[in-house]
Design a protein around this motif. Structure first.
Motif, PDB file in Angstrom:
ATOM      1  N   MET A  40       3.695  11.293   9.907  1.00 51.24           N
ATOM      2  CA  MET A  40       4.234  10.344   9.009  1.00 51.24           C
ATOM      3  C   MET A  40       5.052   9.470   9.929  1.00 51.24           C
ATOM      4  SD  MET A  40       6.353  12.475   5.748  1.00 51.24           S
ATOM      5  CE  MET A  40       7.584  12.450   7.026  1.00 51.24           C
ATOM      6  N   MET A  41       5.831   9.114  11.377  1.00 52.13           N
ATOM      7  CA  MET A  41       5.822   8.115  11.694  1.00 52.13           C
ATOM      8  C   MET A  41       4.906   7.657  12.365  1.00 52.13           C
ATOM      9  SD  MET A  41       8.942   8.373  12.448  1.00 52.13           S
ATOM     10  CE  MET A  41       9.698   7.416  13.691  1.00 52.13           C
ATOM     11  N   VAL A  42       3.601   8.061  12.082  1.00 48.00           N
ATOM     12  CA  VAL A  42       2.289   6.531  12.454  1.00 48.00           C
ATOM     13  C   VAL A  42       1.877   6.132  11.576  1.00 48.00           C
ATOM     14  CG1 VAL A  42       0.009   7.475  12.698  1.00 48.00           C
ATOM     15  CG2 VAL A  42       0.675   8.755  14.436  1.00 48.00           C
ATOM     16  N   GLU A  43       2.139   6.581  10.276  1.00 46.16           N
ATOM     17  CA  GLU A  43       1.925   6.158   8.864  1.00 46.16           C
ATOM     18  C   GLU A  43       2.974   4.673   8.739  1.00 46.16           C
ATOM     19  OE1 GLU A  43      -1.152   5.979   7.934  1.00 46.16           O
ATOM     20  OE2 GLU A  43      -1.421   7.919   9.082  1.00 46.16           O
ATOM     21  N   VAL A  44       4.257   4.981   9.398  1.00 44.75           N
ATOM     22  CA  VAL A  44       5.272   3.744   9.405  1.00 44.75           C
ATOM     23  C   VAL A  44       4.578   2.575   9.262  1.00 44.75           C
ATOM     24  CG1 VAL A  44       7.352   3.220   9.853  1.00 44.75           C
ATOM     25  CG2 VAL A  44       7.104   5.364   9.755  1.00 44.75           C
ATOM     26  N   ASN A  87       1.332  -0.805  -0.042  1.00 42.24           N
ATOM     27  CA  ASN A  87      -0.251  -0.050   0.157  1.00 42.24           C
ATOM     28  C   ASN A  87       0.911   1.285   0.320  1.00 42.24           C
ATOM     29  OD1 ASN A  87       0.978  -0.295   2.330  1.00 42.24           O
ATOM     30  ND2 ASN A  87      -0.763   0.591   3.278  1.00 42.24           N
ATOM     31  N   VAL A  88       1.676   1.261  -0.595  1.00 37.77           N
ATOM     32  CA  VAL A  88       3.070   2.636  -0.846  1.00 37.77           C
ATOM     33  C   VAL A  88       2.195   3.544  -1.290  1.00 37.77           C
ATOM     34  CG1 VAL A  88       4.927   3.639  -1.597  1.00 37.77           C
ATOM     35  CG2 VAL A  88       5.182   1.076  -0.926  1.00 37.77           C
ATOM     36  N   TYR A 126       9.319  10.224   1.314  1.00 35.35           N
ATOM     37  CA  TYR A 126       8.721  10.649   1.779  1.00 35.35           C
ATOM     38  C   TYR A 126       9.469  13.012   1.961  1.00 35.35           C
ATOM     39  CZ  TYR A 126       5.341   7.662   1.877  1.00 35.35           C
ATOM     40  OH  TYR A 126       4.318   6.270   2.478  1.00 35.35           O
ATOM     41  N   TRP A 127       8.747  13.795   0.488  1.00 32.05           N
ATOM     42  CA  TRP A 127       9.888  14.995   1.152  1.00 32.05           C
ATOM     43  C   TRP A 127       8.321  15.534   0.765  1.00 32.05           C
ATOM     44  CZ3 TRP A 127      12.444  12.003  -2.167  1.00 32.05           C
ATOM     45  CH2 TRP A 127      13.522  11.394  -1.675  1.00 32.05           C
ATOM     46  N   ARG A 162      -3.041  13.830   2.822  1.00 29.24           N
ATOM     47  CA  ARG A 162      -4.037  14.076   3.018  1.00 29.24           C
ATOM     48  C   ARG A 162      -3.436  15.145   5.213  1.00 29.24           C
ATOM     49  NH1 ARG A 162      -6.304   9.880   1.351  1.00 29.24           N
ATOM     50  NH2 ARG A 162      -5.460   8.612   2.933  1.00 29.24           N
ATOM     51  N   ASP A 163      -2.172  14.014   5.392  1.00 27.64           N
ATOM     52  CA  ASP A 163      -2.133  14.752   7.178  1.00 27.64           C
ATOM     53  C   ASP A 163      -1.733  15.629   6.519  1.00 27.64           C
ATOM     54  OD1 ASP A 163      -3.263  12.534   7.936  1.00 27.64           O
ATOM     55  OD2 ASP A 163      -1.058  12.222   8.164  1.00 27.64           O
ATOM     56  N   ALA A 164      -0.613  15.814   5.829  1.00 31.05           N
ATOM     57  CA  ALA A 164       0.250  17.895   4.775  1.00 31.05           C
ATOM     58  C   ALA A 164      -0.691  18.874   4.435  1.00 31.05           C
ATOM     59  CB  ALA A 164       1.175  17.216   3.702  1.00 31.05           C
TER      60      ALA A 164
END
Length: 180
Positions: A96-100, A19-20, A56-57, A29-31
């Protein structure tokens, strides 16, 4: 347009998740949510994903003249824009850490202040030379002003003409007259 902030995440993956693309969509969405909470003026958000070790950037861009004008004074705008870049980077980095993906190792995570940080540091240097000019010899002042001018040239080189003109016009008058 100026690059106002960036968050960077680099993962070492044991295996590439299926699911990359979904992860990239969630980061976007988070950004967007983070940017709309931090910045009170129009900005654009982009997410770039590099597969493999998974990087990710997440970047925010906006018109510098609009961004700084959103604050009561230009000086406050330069300082607050820098702080906002740090806040954006922190929020997005945490999300992003949550989505790792499971079974991955965080190799590197960064909050980058981009043009906001460059302008903030240049502004601090100009203030410092304005305050300490009488205590320095002429050659030291001249060398610092040349260095400030070089940095200003680097910054405005990456900005739109309108943003570059705005930045040059609104830097400290005393140092600007001597540096330009």
């Amino acid at each position: 347009m100026a690059k106002l902030a960036e968050a960077y995440l680099h993962l070492k993956l044991v295996s590439v998740p299926d699911n990359v693309g979904e992860l990239g969509d969630q980061v976007m969405r988070d950004a967007v949510k983070a940017a709309s909470g931090v910045y009170q003026f129009p900005v654009s958000v982009s997410v770039r994903l590099e597969e493999g070790s998974l990087k990710y950037w997440t970047s925010v861009v906006g018109r510098l003249c609009v961004a700084i004008a959103a604050y009561p004074t230009v000086k406050m705008g330069m300082v607050e824009l820098y702080k906002d870049a740090k806040i954006f980077g922190s929020i997005v980095s945490e999300r992003m850490m949550v989505e790792v993906p499971p079974a991955s190792v965080v190799y590197r995570i960064e909050r980058r202040t981009q043009d906001s940080g460059r302008i903030y540091r240049l502004h601090k240097r100009i203030d410092k030379i304005d305050r300490s000019r009488s205590m320095l010899n002429a050659s030291a002042v001249e060398a610092e002003l040349r260095s400030i001018q070089d940095e200003l040239d680097r910054i405005v080189g990456g900005l739109s003409d309108e943003d570059a003109e705005f930045l040059i016009k609104n830097l400290s008058i005393n140092a600007k007259q001597n540096a330009i």
